[in-house]
Scaffold this motif. Structure first.
Motif, PDB file in Angstrom:
ATOM      1  N   ASP A  43       0.811  -1.222   0.000  1.00 43.10           N
ATOM      2  CA  ASP A  43       0.000   0.000   0.000  1.00 43.10           C
ATOM      3  C   ASP A  43       0.843   1.270   0.000  1.00 43.10           C
ATOM      4  OD1 ASP A  43      -2.396  -1.463   0.127  1.00 43.10           O
ATOM      5  OD2 ASP A  43      -2.138  -1.728   2.282  1.00 43.10           O
ATOM      6  N   GLY A  44       2.184   1.103   0.065  1.00 41.73           N
ATOM      7  CA  GLY A  44       3.051   2.269   0.116  1.00 41.73           C
ATOM      8  C   GLY A  44       3.350   2.731   1.517  1.00 41.73           C
ATOM      9  N   ASP A  45       2.904   1.984   2.537  1.00 39.83           N
ATOM     10  CA  ASP A  45       3.174   2.358   3.931  1.00 39.83           C
ATOM     11  C   ASP A  45       4.607   2.006   4.296  1.00 39.83           C
ATOM     12  OD1 ASP A  45       0.532   3.084   4.113  1.00 39.83           O
ATOM     13  OD2 ASP A  45      -0.097   1.145   4.914  1.00 39.83           O
ATOM     14  N   ILE A  46       5.287   2.919   5.008  1.00 44.06           N
ATOM     15  CA  ILE A  46       6.677   2.694   5.392  1.00 44.06           C
ATOM     16  C   ILE A  46       6.762   1.617   6.465  1.00 44.06           C
ATOM     17  CG2 ILE A  46       8.691   3.743   6.499  1.00 44.06           C
ATOM     18  CD1 ILE A  46       7.924   6.356   5.262  1.00 44.06           C
ATOM     19  N   ILE A  47       7.735   0.725   6.317  1.00 42.74           N
ATOM     20  CA  ILE A  47       8.008  -0.286   7.339  1.00 42.74           C
ATOM     21  C   ILE A  47       9.439  -0.097   7.794  1.00 42.74           C
ATOM     22  CG2 ILE A  47       8.239  -2.746   7.848  1.00 42.74           C
ATOM     23  CD1 ILE A  47       6.067  -3.300   5.843  1.00 42.74           C
ATOM     24  N   ILE A  48       9.609   0.227   9.073  1.00 45.64           N
ATOM     25  CA  ILE A  48      10.931   0.453   9.641  1.00 45.64           C
ATOM     26  C   ILE A  48      11.239  -0.669  10.620  1.00 45.64           C
ATOM     27  CG2 ILE A  48      12.402   2.024  10.955  1.00 45.64           C
ATOM     28  CD1 ILE A  48      11.547   3.091   8.270  1.00 45.64           C
ATOM     29  N   ALA A  49      12.312  -1.402  10.366  1.00 41.71           N
ATOM     30  CA  ALA A  49      12.719  -2.468  11.278  1.00 41.71           C
ATOM     31  C   ALA A  49      13.873  -1.963  12.119  1.00 41.71           C
ATOM     32  CB  ALA A  49      13.139  -3.705  10.501  1.00 41.71           C
ATOM     33  N   CYS A  69      14.917   9.906  14.622  1.00 39.50           N
ATOM     34  CA  CYS A  69      14.656   8.580  15.191  1.00 39.50           C
ATOM     35  C   CYS A  69      15.964   7.901  15.586  1.00 39.50           C
ATOM     36  CB  CYS A  69      13.908   7.709  14.182  1.00 39.50           C
ATOM     37  SG  CYS A  69      12.172   8.150  13.944  1.00 39.50           S
ATOM     38  N   ASP A  70      16.962   7.980  14.721  1.00 32.72           N
ATOM     39  CA  ASP A  70      18.273   7.392  15.036  1.00 32.72           C
ATOM     40  C   ASP A  70      18.860   8.025  16.288  1.00 32.72           C
ATOM     41  OD1 ASP A  70      18.263   5.633  12.891  1.00 32.72           O
ATOM     42  OD2 ASP A  70      19.364   6.979  11.560  1.00 32.72           O
ATOM     43  N   TYR A  71      18.702   9.336  16.410  1.00 30.64           N
ATOM     44  CA  TYR A  71      19.232  10.031  17.589  1.00 30.64           C
ATOM     45  C   TYR A  71      18.528   9.534  18.857  1.00 30.64           C
ATOM     46  CZ  TYR A  71      20.649  13.651  20.854  1.00 30.64           C
ATOM     47  OH  TYR A  71      21.157  14.302  21.949  1.00 30.64           O
ATOM     48  N   VAL A  72      17.209   9.442  18.807  1.00 31.71           N
ATOM     49  CA  VAL A  72      16.451   8.989  19.976  1.00 31.71           C
ATOM     50  C   VAL A  72      16.892   7.591  20.396  1.00 31.71           C
ATOM     51  CG1 VAL A  72      14.157   8.329  20.787  1.00 31.71           C
ATOM     52  CG2 VAL A  72      14.448  10.444  19.479  1.00 31.71           C
ATOM     53  N   LEU A  73      17.023   6.686  19.435  1.00 32.04           N
ATOM     54  CA  LEU A  73      17.399   5.309  19.745  1.00 32.04           C
ATOM     55  C   LEU A  73      18.841   5.201  20.227  1.00 32.04           C
ATOM     56  CD1 LEU A  73      15.662   3.546  16.730  1.00 32.04           C
ATOM     57  CD2 LEU A  73      14.925   3.525  19.117  1.00 32.04           C
ATOM     58  N   SER A  74      19.665   6.164  19.860  1.00 36.54           N
ATOM     59  CA  SER A  74      21.077   6.158  20.267  1.00 36.54           C
ATOM     60  C   SER A  74      21.314   6.887  21.579  1.00 36.54           C
ATOM     61  CB  SER A  74      21.947   6.801  19.171  1.00 36.54           C
ATOM     62  OG  SER A  74      21.825   6.117  17.948  1.00 36.54           O
ATOM     63  N   HIS A  75      20.333   7.653  22.048  1.00 35.70           N
ATOM     64  CA  HIS A  75      20.472   8.433  23.279  1.00 35.70           C
ATOM     65  C   HIS A  75      19.248   8.188  24.161  1.00 35.70           C
ATOM     66  CE1 HIS A  75      22.972  10.461  20.253  1.00 35.70           C
ATOM     67  NE2 HIS A  75      23.730  10.853  21.253  1.00 35.70           N
ATOM     68  N   TYR A  78      19.843   3.250  12.992  1.00 34.68           N
ATOM     69  CA  TYR A  78      18.960   2.131  13.295  1.00 34.68           C
ATOM     70  C   TYR A  78      17.896   1.931  12.223  1.00 34.68           C
ATOM     71  CZ  TYR A  78      20.891   1.940  18.011  1.00 34.68           C
ATOM     72  OH  TYR A  78      21.732   1.814  19.094  1.00 34.68           O
ATOM     73  N   CYS A  79      17.508   3.005  11.565  1.00 33.54           N
ATOM     74  CA  CYS A  79      16.444   2.909  10.567  1.00 33.54           C
ATOM     75  C   CYS A  79      16.942   2.356   9.234  1.00 33.54           C
ATOM     76  CB  CYS A  79      15.813   4.285  10.349  1.00 33.54           C
ATOM     77  SG  CYS A  79      14.952   4.924  11.791  1.00 33.54           S
ATOM     78  N   GLY A  80      18.256   2.243   9.084  1.00 33.22           N
ATOM     79  CA  GLY A  80      18.795   1.681   7.860  1.00 33.22           C
ATOM     80  C   GLY A  80      18.775   2.628   6.681  1.00 33.22           C
ATOM     81  N   MET A  81      18.558   3.911   6.925  1.00 33.89           N
ATOM     82  CA  MET A  81      18.526   4.895   5.842  1.00 33.89           C
ATOM     83  C   MET A  81      19.887   5.577   5.733  1.00 33.89           C
ATOM     84  SD  MET A  81      15.396   4.850   4.686  1.00 33.89           S
ATOM     85  CE  MET A  81      15.170   6.429   3.863  1.00 33.89           C
ATOM     86  N   SER A  82      20.361   5.753   4.511  1.00 38.42           N
ATOM     87  CA  SER A  82      21.609   6.494   4.327  1.00 38.42           C
ATOM     88  C   SER A  82      21.353   7.964   4.647  1.00 38.42           C
ATOM     89  CB  SER A  82      22.123   6.351   2.894  1.00 38.42           C
ATOM     90  OG  SER A  82      21.199   6.901   1.981  1.00 38.42           O
ATOM     91  N   ARG A  83      22.349   8.631   5.210  1.00 39.54           N
ATOM     92  CA  ARG A  83      22.182  10.012   5.645  1.00 39.54           C
ATOM     93  C   ARG A  83      22.726  10.984   4.609  1.00 39.54           C
ATOM     94  NH1 ARG A  83      24.204   9.167  11.849  1.00 39.54           N
ATOM     95  NH2 ARG A  83      22.458   7.829  12.476  1.00 39.54           N
TER      96      ARG A  83
END
Length: 282
Positions: free
Chosen positions: A16-22, A62-68, A253-258
């Motif tokens: 459906d185009g919904d984002i899935i973040i593992a 999100c990466d910042y939150v999960l890292s701190h 953590y989100c696996g996205m390149s910055r």
């Protein structure tokens, strides 16, 4: 959303185009399996509906939150411009005391739906509230309890105990950027012990006026940041605002390149040491 996921470039979406973040966990974090966050959002929007879309700086935050996690665990968190609610959902994973997601009313139904969809993945229950907050209104002006996503007196009192203010991808319109900084000034004055984290992306375009590439929206953000640093807080006249760009050395953590054009700026209000004159020693 359907369970099957397909890769679209670097972004993993369902049919459906919904984002899935593992989220990738290690056993030392107390999780044997990855946690999957599913976010419904709009793939493309016109300017007036950008709040229905997930933008790159949200992943960075999100990466910042999960890292701190210690910076958010057990704390009261306020998000300005929550959009579809990705950052709010991820923040709930690190066990804050309260998660207060705010935006204009027409995007909040989607945010609320995403928060409800993902509530089961949090290891402990989190008090999560979705409230309407229009930055173009006067600071301290809130939707009445009877309005859609309105504020009760107890909701407003939560603002006095906010520990961290977060925002991502809120820089795209100069008037809204100025309105955002008015509210940021107000919130940090109301709760001077709070810290604000603002994730942004420098969007570069060719300027016909300057005949060169430019990023006027981000330039205005930097100008507003400096104006905040230069101004005073009437409630705390001896305090000073500070803005610091944080290093992006934490894991993805989100696996996205910055992108090299994304950043996180930390804003805070610091009390200046009193002078000897104020102590009556001169």
């Amino acid at each position: 959303a359907a369970a099957a996921a397909v890769a679209t470039g670097e972004l993993c979406v369902d049919e459906d185009g919904d984002i899935i973040i593992a989220r990738r966990h290690t056993r030392s974090e107390g999780h044997a399996q990855p946690v999957t966050v599913t976010i419904k959002h709009t793939l493309s929007t016109v300017l007036g509906d950008v709040g229905l879309q997930v933008w790159p700086s949200a992943f960075l935050l999100c990466d910042y939150v999960l890292s701190h996690q210690d910076q958010f665990k057990g704390c009261n968190i306020l998000e300005l411009g929550c959009g579809p609610g990705l950052v709010g959902v991820v923040t709930c994973l690190v066990q804050p005391k309260t998660m207060l997601c705010t935006d204009i009313s027409r995007v909040l139904s989607l945010c609320e739906e995403n928060l409800c969809e993902n509530q089961a993945i949090a290891s402990t229950p989190v008090q999560c509230m979705v409230r309407a907050l229009d930055w173009t209104n006067d600071c301290g002006s809130f939707a009445s309890p009877g309005a859609a996503f309105g504020w009760s007196d107890s909701d407003i009192n939560v603002l006095k105990d906010i520990d961290v203010v977060i925002a991502s991808d809120v820089v795209y319109d100069e008037d809204l950027t100025e309105a955002f900084f008015r509210w940021l000034h107000y919130l940090l004055c109301v709760q001077p012990a709070a810290t604000a984290l603002v994730a942004t992306e420098r969007r570069i375009n060719f300027s016909r006026d300057l005949l060169t590439i430019a990023s006027p929206a981000h330039t205005h953000f930097e100008e507003c940041s400096q104006q905040l640093v230069d101004c005073n807080c009437d409630m705390h006249p001896t305090a000073e605002f500070r803005a610091t760009q944080l290093p992006l050395t934490f894991p993805s953590y989100c696996g996205m390149s910055r992108s090299q054009h994304t950043s996180i700026t930390q804003f805070s209000l610091h009390s200046s040491p009193p002078s000897t004159d104020l102590l009556g020693l001169s």
